[in-house]
Design a protein around this motif. Structure first.
Motif: not given
Length: 278
Positions: A89-99
């Motif tokens: 969950l953190a990986l997907l959320a972090a990816y969205s926030l960084s892209r």
């Protein structure tokens, strides 16, 4: 030549400080191991001995009773489930926030940062009411939900800092070659952010493995206790069984030490990358 002479005293000072810090960090663990190997009333001997005269494993045998094995299993289940849910969950959320950059995600990022300011004691009551309302008290689900609440914001922040260092041009090149976004994420992004994933995994594991407040508040039966709460069994009304308490503490520490020993490079690399703003 003069500069090397000038820096030599500085190196000695830094080395001395490192030795002092290492001693302060390692001595409590050394004393824990020492007490766990002391028989009978030797932990109370005056003057105190740094190492027992007759080391014994009796305290470890006494500590490895069926209740302790149950506590160990509970901690494994709760910590493992929390890691398996939190990190993806953190990986997907972090990816969205960084892209992706738009107002709603900016608000979400602000909420993630704000969540880190609240200590566990400030959020335990609302989480307890939610868990009780759902009828999940004294279950694995109650602890997993509570631990995800605490660890997810930090894991998102750690992974976002790491993902910000990955150039977007890599994904654009993959898209030109015909790779879909999911394929580019799995084949290109994940291998590059592996140290960050390891760092987040180790962080979540350490936090959940030693957590006490939620485990004490959300469990009421001995069958559902985790290791941190189960250690209270050695503290009785008429005394504390220090030998068994220290033996169980050593056994609880060993899994975390082993994990950190094998993953320390990735953990440090992930923390360093996550601390740099992209």
């Amino acid at each position: 030549m003069a500069s090397s002479r000038a820096t030599r005293p500085t190196r000695y000072v830094l080395m001395a400080l490192q030795l002092v810090v290492a001693f302060l960090v390692l001595f409590p663990f050394f004393w824990m191991v020492s007490v766990s190997l002391k028989p009978g009333a030797e932990p109370f001997a005056i003057p105190a001995r740094l190492w027992p005269d007759n080391p014994t494993l009796e305290n470890y045998v006494l500590a490895l009773r069926p209740e302790f094995q149950r506590y160990f299993l509970n901690s494994m289940i709760v910590s493992g489930a929390t890691v398996l849910i939190t990190v993806p969950l953190a990986l997907l959320a972090a990816y969205s926030l960084s892209r992706f950059q738009f107002r709603l995600l900016s608000i979400f990022l602000g909420a993630v940062v704000l969540a880190q300011f609240f200590p566990a004691g400030a959020i335990i009551i609302p989480i307890y009411k939610l868990v009780r309302g759902a009828g999940l008290l004294d279950t694995y689900a109650s602890l997993i939900i509570a631990y995800i609440t605490v660890t997810l914001p930090v894991a998102i922040w750690m992974l976002r800092g790491f993902l910000m260092r990955v150039p977007k041009t890599l994904e654009e090149a993959a898209a030109i070659d015909g790779a879909k976004p999911l394929r580019a994420f799995v084949d290109i992004i994940l291998p590059l952010v592996r140290p960050g994933v390891v760092a987040a995994t180790v962080f979540v594991l350490i936090v959940t493995w030693q957590e006490f407040l939620f485990a004490l508040s959300f469990t009421s039966t001995k069958e559902m206790r985790t290791l941190s709460v189960g250690m209270n069994d050695y503290i009785g009304q008429y005394g504390i069984r220090y030998g068994e308490l220290m033996a169980s503490s050593v056994m609880i520490s060993i899994p975390v030490i082993i994990v950190f020993f094998f993953l320390q490079r990735q953990f440090v690399a992930g923390l360093t990358a996550g601390a740099v703003k992209g």
